[in-house]
Design an enzyme around this catalytic site. Structure first.
Site, short mmCIF file in Angstrom:
data_model
loop_
_atom_site.label_atom_id
_atom_site.label_comp_id
_atom_site.label_asym_id
_atom_site.label_seq_id
_atom_site.Cartn_x
_atom_site.Cartn_y
_atom_site.Cartn_z
N SER A 1 0.83 -1.22 0.00
CA SER A 1 0.00 0.00 0.00
C SER A 1 0.86 1.26 0.00
O SER A 1 0.47 2.28 -0.54
CB SER A 1 -0.91 0.03 1.24
OG SER A 1 -1.82 -1.04 1.19
N GLU B 1 2.32 -0.09 15.37
CA GLU B 1 2.82 1.24 14.98
C GLU B 1 3.55 1.95 16.11
O GLU B 1 4.51 2.68 15.87
CB GLU B 1 1.65 2.11 14.48
CG GLU B 1 1.00 1.61 13.20
CD GLU B 1 -0.03 0.50 13.42
OE1 GLU B 1 -0.32 0.19 14.60
OE2 GLU B 1 -0.52 -0.06 12.44
N HIS C 1 -2.76 7.38 2.27
CA HIS C 1 -4.20 7.20 2.48
C HIS C 1 -4.78 8.25 3.41
O HIS C 1 -5.66 7.98 4.22
CB HIS C 1 -4.49 5.79 3.01
CG HIS C 1 -4.19 4.69 2.04
ND1 HIS C 1 -2.97 4.56 1.39
CD2 HIS C 1 -4.95 3.67 1.59
CE1 HIS C 1 -3.00 3.49 0.60
NE2 HIS C 1 -4.20 2.94 0.69
N ARG D 1 -3.96 7.92 -1.60
CA ARG D 1 -4.17 6.67 -2.32
C ARG D 1 -4.63 6.85 -3.77
O ARG D 1 -4.19 6.09 -4.64
CB ARG D 1 -5.21 5.86 -1.55
CG ARG D 1 -5.61 4.58 -2.26
CD ARG D 1 -6.60 3.79 -1.42
NE ARG D 1 -6.90 2.52 -2.06
CZ ARG D 1 -8.13 2.17 -2.46
NH1 ARG D 1 -9.15 2.97 -2.29
NH2 ARG D 1 -8.31 1.00 -3.04
#
Lengths: 314, 317
Positions: free
Chosen positions: B40, B61, B112, B170
Site C-alpha cells: 500500500s 505502529e 491514504h 491513495r
C-alpha cells in the site's frame, strides 16, 4: 565545590583522562571485578544521598524507585558498560543505556554526574527552571548521557531495539542496555517490542526489569497483576535471567555479566531484577508510599543519617 | 492565464515509493520501516533492493515509532510507512516523546490521508492529522499534490535534519508538476498569477484549485493559485504578498477546517494583514464510504466547491 573535589580525588575512574578511561573500561571488562567493590559500595551510599537531597530540595520527584535501583546503576556505569563520558549522541563503538521509566531520574542523574558526564554540582539544579535536569530525562536540554526523552511509560524497549538494530547495521558489536519498571509492563507497546525483538533476533539487547512489585496506586499484583514474567518473556522467545538480590552489587554484577555472555546468540535477554523500593532508607522501604513523594526536612536528616557521606556531597 | 497539463493520472503514494527507491540507491543511511502495509505504501521496491535496510515491524505502529527513534542513534535516517491514521493519531504520544521532544531525525511518511482513501470509510480516513502534527514543536509538516512532487519531497526530507511528517494519498490524481523538480521545504509554489483572489491549496486540492481558477477566469475573475506543500513552516511571506494584491483568500485542503492549513493561514493574516478568508475543508465531521470523487463532492473538496467559496469571499472584500 570542595566536596566535589573530594569525590574527584577519591574516584579512581574520574581521575583518568577520558580517552584512557574508555580504554581502561575496555580492558577492565576482560578482568571481572577488578574494581574495588568497596569503592562501589561507597558510591551507592553517595548516590542515595544525592537522590534524597535532589528530591528534598524541590519537594518533588521519585525517591522510591531511584533508591531501589542505586546498586544497578552504579554497577552498570562502573563495572558493566563500556561507555564514554565524553558524550556523543550516536555512541558508536560503546555500550548504550536507555532509561524507560524516566521518573527515576534522580538515580540516573546522580550516576551520570559521578561517572563524569556533567559536573556533580549540577545536581543542585534538579527540577529547577532553566535546568538541564528536567523532572524526567530529556535530550531537549542537551544533558550529556541522555539519548532519549522518557517519562511517558512503555517506550524505552522500542527505542532500545532501534538503537540495537542501528548497531548491527553499523557492524558495531557493543550492547544496548535498558531499564523498565515492572508496572510499566502494563503498557501495551512493551509487548509489541518484546514480540519484535524475539522475532527478529535482536540479540545485542539486555532489558532489565526493576521488579519491585510496586506502582503508584499500590502493589502491581493489586493494580494489574503481571502474572509470571519469567514464563511470559520465555514464551515470547527471550532468554530470561533473575537477580533475586537486586540490591546486592556482587549479585548484580555476576548475573549481568552472565547476561552479557548470552548476547549474540540469537535471543534478546531479559533480566528480572528483584529490588526493594526505597532501599537503604528504612522508612521508605517495602512500600509504594515513597514512589513519588519527597521527604521533609526531618525525614531527609533521618535518611541521610542512615547513609553517611562516603565520597562527598555535591 | 498559465495552463497546466495533466501528464497522466498517478497516485501520490507511488511518488513516495519512487523516491524511496532512489534514496535506497543514493543514501546508505536511509532505512525503511513498515507496519504491514508495504504494498500500500509502495515500499516493495526498496524492500526488494535493500532487504537489510528494510524493517517489517508488523501491526505495531507504536513500536515502529520507537524503533525509528532509536535507529537515529547510530546515524540512520528512518522512514516509517503506514496509513496517515496509524501514523499520527494512533501513535501521537510515541511521536511526541520519542521523536519530536527527543529531536530525532525520523521521517513519518503517511499514505491514504483524507476522504480520498475511499471505500474503507471513516475509521481509516483521518482528517485531523495535519493539526496533530503541526502542533508538535519542531515538526515539519508537508502535504504533496501529485506524483512528481511527492517523489521530490521524499528526496528532500532525507536531506533535512529533524522530524518530518510527509502526507500523501491513495487515489490516482493528475500529475502536472515538473518531473525531477527541486523541492524546497517551506517554500510555496506560485502556480497561477492573479489579481482578484488568492487561492492557497495543499495536497489533492491543488489540482482542483487550478481547475477552479480556469472556471473563474471564464467568469472574468482573476485567481492567483499558490501550492502550499509545506504547512509547517508556513511560507507566510508568499501568502501576505499575494493577499496584499488580491484582498481576499480561499484556503483548500483535504482536512478538517479545525487545525489544518486554513487555520495556519488565518493566524498569519490576523497577525499581519487581516483579510477575508473562506475555507474549503471538511466541516468538523468524519468521512464515510464512497468513491474518492463522490466523497470530494459530498464533503465540498473539489473545484466546484472552490469556485463557490471564491464567489462567497469576493463579496466580503
Amino acid at each position: 565545590m570542595n566536596n566535589s573535589n573530594q569525590f574527584v580525588k577519591n574516584s579512581f575512574l574520574f581521575s583518568l583522562q577520558r580517552p584512557f578511561k574508555t580504554l581502561f573500561l575496555t580492558l577492565k571488562n576482560l578482568l571481572p571485578l577488578m574494581t574495588d567493590i568497596n569503592h562501589l559500595e561507597k558510591l551507592v551510599i553517595q548516590v542515595r544521598r544525592d537522590i534524597l537531597r535532589q528530591v528534598h530540595k524541590v519537594n518533588s520527584g521519585h525517591p522510591g524507585g531511584s533508591l531501589g535501583c542505586a546498586e544497578f546503576f552504579v554497577a552498570l556505569y562502573n563495572e558493566l558498560m563500556e561507555h564514554n563520558s565524553n558524550f556523543n549522541m550516536n555512541g558508536k563503538n560503546e555500550d548504550l543505556f536507555f532509561l524507560s521509566n524516566g521518573h527515576i531520574s534522580p538515580v540516573f542523574y546522580s550516576v551520570l554526574a559521578r561517572s563524569g558526564y556533567f559536573p556533580v554540582e549540577e545536581l543542585n539544579t534538579f527540577r529547577l527552571l532553566n535546568s538541564r535536569l528536567q523532572g524526567h530525562p530529556t535530550t531537549h536540554e542537551g544533558l550529556p548521557g541522555v539519548r532519549i526523552a522518557s517519562g511517558s511509560l512503555g517506550q524505552g524497549i522500542s527505542v532500545a531495539i532501534g538503537a540495537a538494530l542501528a548497531k548491527k547495521l553499523n557492524n558495531d558489536n557493543k550492547i544496548i542496555y535498558t531499564l523498565c519498571g515492572d508496572g510499566e509492563l502494563q503498557e501495551g507497546q512493551n509487548w509489541e517490542a518484546i514480540m519484535y525483538a524475539a522475532g527478529n533476533k535482536v540479540d545485542n539487547l539486555i532489558v532489565t526489569i526493576d521488579y519491585n512489585g510496586q506502582q503508584i496506586d499500590g502493589a502491581t499484583d493489586t493494580v494489574l497483576p503481571l502474572g509470571n514474567l519469567t514464563e511470559k518473556f520465555k514464551s515470547f522467545g527471550w532468554e530470561v535471567l533473575t537477580i533475586k538480590e537486586g540490591n546486592n552489587l556482587q549479585a548484580i554484577i555476576k548475573t549481568m555479566k552472565e547476561a552479557k555472555s548470552k548476547t549474540g546468540k540469537g535471543k534478546p535477554i531479559c533480566v528480572l531484577l528483584h529490588t526493594v523500593m526505597g532501599n537503604g532508607v528504612d522508612f521508605m522501604m517495602h512500600t509504594h508510599a515513597w514512589h513519588g513523594k519527597a521527604p521533609n526536612d526531618e525525614q531527609l536528616e533521618k535518611g541521610l543519617a542512615q547513609n553517611p557521606v562516603t565520597l562527598g556531597d555535591y | 492565464m498559465k495552463k497546466y497539463t495533466n501528464t497522466g493520472n498517478k497516485d501520490t503514494r507511488s511518488g513516495f515509493g519512487a523516491g524511496m527507491t532512489q534514496l535506497g540507491k543514493t543514501n546508505p543511511n536511509v532505512v525503511a520501516l513498515c507496519a504491514d502495509l508495504t504494498g500500500s505504501l509502495k515500499m516493495d521496491e526498496f524492500q526488494a533492493n535493500h532487504p537489510e535496510r528494510f524493517f517489517q515491524i508488523g501491526i505495531a505502529e507504536a513500536n515502529m515509532m520507537g524503533i525509528a527513534a532509536g535507529m537515529t542513534i547510530g546515524g540512520k535516517i528512518p522512514f516509517t510507512g503506514t496509513f496517515a491514521n496509524f501514523s499520527t493519531g494512533r501513535v501521537y504520544d510515541q511521536i511526541r516523546q520519542s521523536i519530536a521532544y527527543s529531536g530525532k531525525n525520523v521521517k513519518i511518511c503517511a499514505s491514504h490521508a483524507g476522504v480520498t482513501l475511499g471505500e474503507d470509510g471513516a475509521t481509516h480516513q483521518i482528517l485531523e492529522d495535519i493539526g496533530l502534527m503541526k502542533m508538535l514543536p519542531g515538526m515539519t509538516v508537508i502535504n504533496t499534490c501529485d506524483y512528481n512532487q511527492t517523489k521530490a519531497a521524499t528526496l528532500a526530507i532525507a536531506e533535512h535534519k529533524g522530524p518530518v511528517y510527509l502526507r500523501f494519498g491513495r487515489p490516482s490524481v493528475a500529475n502536472f508538476t515538473p518531473e525531477n523538480q527541486t523541492f524546497e521545504i517551506g517554500k510555496a509554489v506560485h502556480l497561477i498569477e492573479g489579481t482578484d483572489v488568492t487561492i492557497v491549496a495543499t495536497g489533492h486540492l491543488v489540482w482542483e484549485a487550478i481547475q477552479a481558477a480556469e472556471t473563474l477566469f471564464e467568469q472574468g475573475i482573476s485567481a492567483e493559485v499558490i501550492n502550499i506543500h509545506t504547512i509547517k513552516p508556513l511560507d507566510a511571506e508568499a501568502i501576505l504578498k499575494s493577499v496584499t494584491k488580491t484582498g481576499c483568500i480561499v484556503t483548500a485542503e483535504e482536512h478538517n477546517y479545525l487545525g489544518g492549513l486554513g487555520e495556519s493561514v488565518s493566524r498569519v493574516l490576523a497577525e499581519n494583514h487581516p483579510t477575508p478568508q473562506a475555507f474549503v475543508a471538511t466541516q468538523d465531521t468524519f468521512g464515510e464510504s464512497g468513491t474518492p470523487a463522490q466523497l470530494m463532492e459530498k464533503y465540498g473538496l473539489n473545484a466546484a466547491a472552490i469556485v463557490q467559496k471564491t464567489l462567497d469571499v469576493l463579496k466580503r472584500k
